[in-house]
Write a protein that holds these residues in place. Structure first.
Motif, PDB file in Angstrom:
ATOM      1  N   SER B  31       0.827  -1.208   0.000  1.00  0.00           N
ATOM      2  CA  SER B  31       0.000   0.000   0.000  1.00  0.00           C
ATOM      3  C   SER B  31       0.861   1.258   0.000  1.00  0.00           C
ATOM      4  N   VAL B  32       0.422   2.227  -0.789  1.00  0.00           N
ATOM      5  CA  VAL B  32       1.056   3.549  -0.811  1.00  0.00           C
ATOM      6  C   VAL B  32      -0.029   4.603  -0.620  1.00  0.00           C
ATOM      7  N   TYR B  33       0.234   5.519   0.290  1.00  0.00           N
ATOM      8  CA  TYR B  33      -0.673   6.624   0.568  1.00  0.00           C
ATOM      9  C   TYR B  33       0.018   7.931   0.186  1.00  0.00           C
ATOM     10  N   TRP B  34      -0.769   8.855  -0.346  1.00  0.00           N
ATOM     11  CA  TRP B  34      -0.262  10.197  -0.643  1.00  0.00           C
ATOM     12  C   TRP B  34      -1.041  11.213   0.174  1.00  0.00           C
ATOM     13  N   TYR B  35      -0.297  12.161   0.760  1.00  0.00           N
ATOM     14  CA  TYR B  35      -0.898  13.227   1.542  1.00  0.00           C
ATOM     15  C   TYR B  35      -0.314  14.565   1.090  1.00  0.00           C
ATOM     16  N   GLN B  36      -1.160  15.592   1.194  1.00  0.00           N
ATOM     17  CA  GLN B  36      -0.707  16.946   0.962  1.00  0.00           C
ATOM     18  C   GLN B  36      -0.644  17.665   2.301  1.00  0.00           C
ATOM     19  N   GLN B  37       0.485  18.295   2.571  1.00  0.00           N
ATOM     20  CA  GLN B  37       0.631  19.045   3.815  1.00  0.00           C
ATOM     21  C   GLN B  37       0.901  20.504   3.461  1.00  0.00           C
ATOM     22  N   ALA B  38      -0.174  21.244   3.318  1.00  0.00           N
ATOM     23  CA  ALA B  38      -0.041  22.682   3.084  1.00  0.00           C
ATOM     24  C   ALA B  38       0.117  23.374   4.431  1.00  0.00           C
ATOM     25  N   LEU B  39       0.679  24.556   4.402  1.00  0.00           N
ATOM     26  CA  LEU B  39       0.984  25.273   5.640  1.00  0.00           C
ATOM     27  C   LEU B  39      -0.288  25.483   6.446  1.00  0.00           C
ATOM     28  N   GLY B  40      -0.263  25.012   7.691  1.00  0.00           N
ATOM     29  CA  GLY B  40      -1.384  25.258   8.595  1.00  0.00           C
ATOM     30  C   GLY B  40      -2.595  24.373   8.397  1.00  0.00           C
ATOM     31  N   LEU B  90       3.630  14.179   1.007  1.00  0.00           N
ATOM     32  CA  LEU B  90       4.186  13.039   1.735  1.00  0.00           C
ATOM     33  C   LEU B  90       3.619  11.732   1.208  1.00  0.00           C
ATOM     34  N   CYS B  91       4.492  10.772   1.104  1.00  0.00           N
ATOM     35  CA  CYS B  91       4.109   9.423   0.709  1.00  0.00           C
ATOM     36  C   CYS B  91       4.348   8.510   1.905  1.00  0.00           C
ATOM     37  N   ALA B  92       3.468   7.558   2.085  1.00  0.00           N
ATOM     38  CA  ALA B  92       3.639   6.568   3.155  1.00  0.00           C
ATOM     39  C   ALA B  92       3.362   5.194   2.582  1.00  0.00           C
ATOM     40  N   SER B  93       4.009   4.193   3.141  1.00  0.00           N
ATOM     41  CA  SER B  93       3.725   2.828   2.710  1.00  0.00           C
ATOM     42  C   SER B  93       3.378   1.964   3.910  1.00  0.00           C
ATOM     43  N   ARG B  94       2.676   0.907   3.627  1.00  0.00           N
ATOM     44  CA  ARG B  94       2.208   0.020   4.697  1.00  0.00           C
ATOM     45  C   ARG B  94       1.967  -1.361   4.101  1.00  0.00           C
ATOM     46  N   ASN B  95       2.131  -2.368   4.948  1.00  0.00           N
ATOM     47  CA  ASN B  95       1.792  -3.720   4.532  1.00  0.00           C
ATOM     48  C   ASN B  95       0.314  -3.933   4.845  1.00  0.00           C
ATOM     49  N   TYR B  96      -0.508  -3.741   3.848  1.00  0.00           N
ATOM     50  CA  TYR B  96      -1.958  -3.758   4.021  1.00  0.00           C
ATOM     51  C   TYR B  96      -2.472  -5.104   4.515  1.00  0.00           C
ATOM     52  N   ARG B  97      -1.756  -6.169   4.186  1.00  0.00           N
ATOM     53  CA  ARG B  97      -2.261  -7.510   4.515  1.00  0.00           C
ATOM     54  C   ARG B  97      -1.983  -7.899   5.956  1.00  0.00           C
ATOM     55  N   VAL B  98      -1.200  -7.107   6.646  1.00  0.00           N
ATOM     56  CA  VAL B  98      -0.894  -7.411   8.031  1.00  0.00           C
ATOM     57  C   VAL B  98      -1.595  -6.388   8.898  1.00  0.00           C
ATOM     58  N   ALA B  99      -2.509  -6.878   9.727  1.00  0.00           N
ATOM     59  CA  ALA B  99      -3.280  -5.960  10.577  1.00  0.00           C
ATOM     60  C   ALA B  99      -2.359  -5.284  11.580  1.00  0.00           C
ATOM     61  N   LYS B 100      -2.786  -4.199  12.106  1.00  0.00           N
ATOM     62  CA  LYS B 100      -2.155  -3.380  13.113  1.00  0.00           C
ATOM     63  C   LYS B 100      -0.830  -2.756  12.699  1.00  0.00           C
ATOM     64  N   THR B 101      -0.418  -2.901  11.472  1.00  0.00           N
ATOM     65  CA  THR B 101       0.848  -2.273  11.106  1.00  0.00           C
ATOM     66  C   THR B 101       0.622  -0.813  10.771  1.00  0.00           C
ATOM     67  N   GLU B 102       1.593  -0.007  11.187  1.00  0.00           N
ATOM     68  CA  GLU B 102       1.487   1.420  10.932  1.00  0.00           C
ATOM     69  C   GLU B 102       2.032   1.743   9.559  1.00  0.00           C
ATOM     70  N   ALA B 103       1.804   2.960   9.133  1.00  0.00           N
ATOM     71  CA  ALA B 103       2.364   3.460   7.890  1.00  0.00           C
ATOM     72  C   ALA B 103       3.711   4.115   8.177  1.00  0.00           C
ATOM     73  N   PHE B 104       4.633   3.954   7.247  1.00  0.00           N
ATOM     74  CA  PHE B 104       5.958   4.566   7.335  1.00  0.00           C
ATOM     75  C   PHE B 104       6.050   5.639   6.255  1.00  0.00           C
TER      76      PHE B 104
END
Lengths: 118, 114
Positions: B31-40, B90-104
């Motif tokens: 899994s890959v997540y994309w986030y936008q972090q605009a000021l404030g 920001l991009c984050a990845s996670r092992n979607y198939r394993v429960a309780k794992t956080e995103a890095f």
């Protein structure tokens, strides 16, 4: 839809003191995870602590602990013996448990900027 | 083990141009997540991909798009850039198939639109 609210945009604490950051969330789900992430000025997001909603015991990681109140939908972070290196933005995050649909999506609050003063 | 890597670190574009941002997840993360972090504004969820498919999309216009490749790396494309697109992505990845794992998370791409 889930929402995460951090009501304290900024906080400051003296070195070695204790500080608590607040987080509330809104969800109709019963199985989920909650996280606190730290983003120092280097901007690298780092996981601080994780709580599984089905666990009543509050998570702890060294100087970091949470107060998880499931009924109140509250998830606060306590930092004990604050250190200068704790200066950062702190984000509370929610993730539904399970597979399919929007499970696994991470929703963040707007963050709290914490300054630790010498 | 290599963490999540994003490229480029900084990107300067002119209004109306297109920007392409890249993310390589941790080995084994699907899994890959994309986030936008605009000021404030905290982290605004953009897109979530898992095993090559778009799983969820945030409240952003269609000019924000992306894809995930067979090796699970991902691209975020922003077309017709506007000044307000200036932000840290920001991009984050996670092992979607394993429960309780956080995103890095990666260190982000700072996009500046002038």
């Amino acid at each position: 839809a889930q929402t995460v609210t951090q009501s304290q945009p900024e906080m400051s604490v003296q070195e070695a003191e204790t500080v608590t950051l607040s987080c509330t969330y809104d969800t109709s789900e019963s199985n989920y995870y909650l996280f606190w992430y730290k983003q120092p000025p280097s901007r690298q997001m780092i996981l601080v602590i994780r709580q599984e909603a089905y666990k009543q015991q509050n998570a702890t990681e060294n100087r970091f602990s949470v107060n998880f109140q499931k009924a109140a939908k509250s998830f606060s972070l306590k930092i004990s013996d604050s250190q200068l290196g704790d200066t950062a933005m702190y984000f509370c995050a929610f993730m539904k448990q399970g597979y399919g649909g929007s499970q696994g999506n991470l929703i963040f609050g707007k963050g709290t900027k914490l300054s630790v003063k010498p | 083990e290599a963490g999540v890597t994003q490229s480029p670190t900084h990107l300067i574009k002119t209004r109306g141009q297109q920007a392409t941002l890249r993310c390589s997840p941790i080995s084994g993360h699907t899994s890959v997540y994309w986030y936008q972090q605009a000021l404030g504004l905290g982290l605004q969820f953009l897109l979530w991909y898992d095993e090559g498919e778009e799983r969820n999309r945030g409240n952003f216009p269609p000019r924000f798009s992306g894809r995930q490749f067979p090796n699970y790396s991902s691209e975020l494309n922003v077309n017709a850039l506007e000044l307000e697109d200036s932000a840290l992505y920001l991009c984050a990845s996670r092992n979607y198939r394993v429960a309780k794992t956080e995103a890095f998370f990666g260190q982000g791409t700072r996009l500046t639109v002038v």
